[in-house]
Design an enzyme around this catalytic site. Sequence first.
Site, PDB file in Angstrom:
ATOM      1  N   GLY A  46       0.841  -1.186   0.000  1.00 12.09           N
ATOM      2  CA  GLY A  46       0.000   0.000   0.000  1.00 12.09           C
ATOM      3  C   GLY A  46       0.879   1.239   0.000  1.00 12.09           C
ATOM      4  CD  GLN A  51       3.318   5.804   2.657  1.00 13.43           C
ATOM      5  OE1 GLN A  51       2.337   5.302   2.128  1.00 13.43           O
ATOM      6  NE2 GLN A  51       4.262   5.075   3.222  1.00 13.43           N
ATOM      7  CB  CYS A  94       4.757   2.046   7.338  1.00 11.87           C
ATOM      8  SG  CYS A  94       4.359   3.555   6.444  1.00 11.87           S
ATOM      9  CG  LEU A  95       6.574   0.919   1.384  1.00 14.50           C
ATOM     10  CD1 LEU A  95       6.109   1.251  -0.027  1.00 14.50           C
ATOM     11  CD2 LEU A  95       7.681  -0.124   1.354  1.00 14.50           C
ATOM     12  CG  HIS A 136      -1.032   1.295   7.139  1.00 10.55           C
ATOM     13  ND1 HIS A 136      -0.110   0.814   8.048  1.00 10.55           N
ATOM     14  CD2 HIS A 136      -0.317   2.115   6.311  1.00 10.55           C
ATOM     15  CE1 HIS A 136       1.081   1.330   7.790  1.00 10.55           C
ATOM     16  NE2 HIS A 136       0.990   2.119   6.734  1.00 10.55           N
ATOM     17  CD  GLU A 137      -1.152   2.394   2.560  1.00 11.19           C
ATOM     18  OE1 GLU A 137      -0.686   3.545   2.461  1.00 11.19           O
ATOM     19  OE2 GLU A 137      -0.476   1.429   2.954  1.00 11.19           O
ATOM     20  CG  HIS A 140       0.106   6.862   5.246  1.00  6.81           C
ATOM     21  ND1 HIS A 140       1.227   7.299   5.916  1.00  6.81           N
ATOM     22  CD2 HIS A 140       0.282   5.529   5.063  1.00  6.81           C
ATOM     23  CE1 HIS A 140       2.041   6.262   6.127  1.00  6.81           C
ATOM     24  NE2 HIS A 140       1.499   5.184   5.623  1.00  6.81           N
TER      25      HIS A 140
HETATM   26 NI    NI Z   1       2.283   3.247   5.599  1.00  2.00          NI
END
Ligand code: NI
Length: 171
Positions: A46, A51, A94-95, A136-137, A140
Site C-alpha cells: 500500500g 508518502q 510501512c514504507l 493504514h493507507e 496516511h
Molecule cells: Ni504506511
Amino acid sequence: MALLPIIVAPDPRLKIETRPVEAVDDDLRAFLGDMLDTMYAADGIGLAAPQVGDERSVIVVDLTREDEERSPMKMINPEITWYSDDERVHDEGCLSLPEHYAEVVRPDAIRVTYLDETGASCELEADGMLSTCIQHEIDHLHGVLFVDHVSAIKRGMILRKLKKAKKQAAA
Ligand code: NI
C-alpha cells in the site's frame, strides 16, 4: 511511469491533512500509475500520496505478491463509512518506517467509499488483511502513522531509531 522518492519518518510531510481531489484527469491517472510502480519497486502492499510528498487524497493498494497476477486498487478521496465491532491485530509495517513493525489493533471489517480512476463513485466492503491495509493507507491521508496507534514508548523508540539512521545516512 516514474519511481517517486518515498519519504521516511519522522518528517512533517507525513503529518499533513490531504485535500480531496476535485477532478479525476490524466495528470492524476499518471500519478496513480507512478505511485503503483513506486510501491511495487519497494515491495509494498500500500502507498498513500503524502508518502511521496503529494497532498492529494489518494491511495494505492495491492496485496498480491510479485509472482502472482497483480490486482491493483487505486482509490481517490477514500472515506470509511462503517467499521465492524470485531477487531483484528496485525504486525504492521510501512514504507515510510522501513524495517520497523508493531502490532496494531483495528476494526476487522470496513465499508469504504471512493472514486475510481474513471471518476466513478465506488463502495467496497473489506475485511481481514485488505481492510487493515486500506485503514493504514487512509490514516496516511490524515497525517496518522501506524506508530500513532501504539504506546508512546514504542513509538518514541521507533522514531528515535529512524532519526538516528537518517543522521548517519546524511553524515
Ligand atoms: Ni504506511
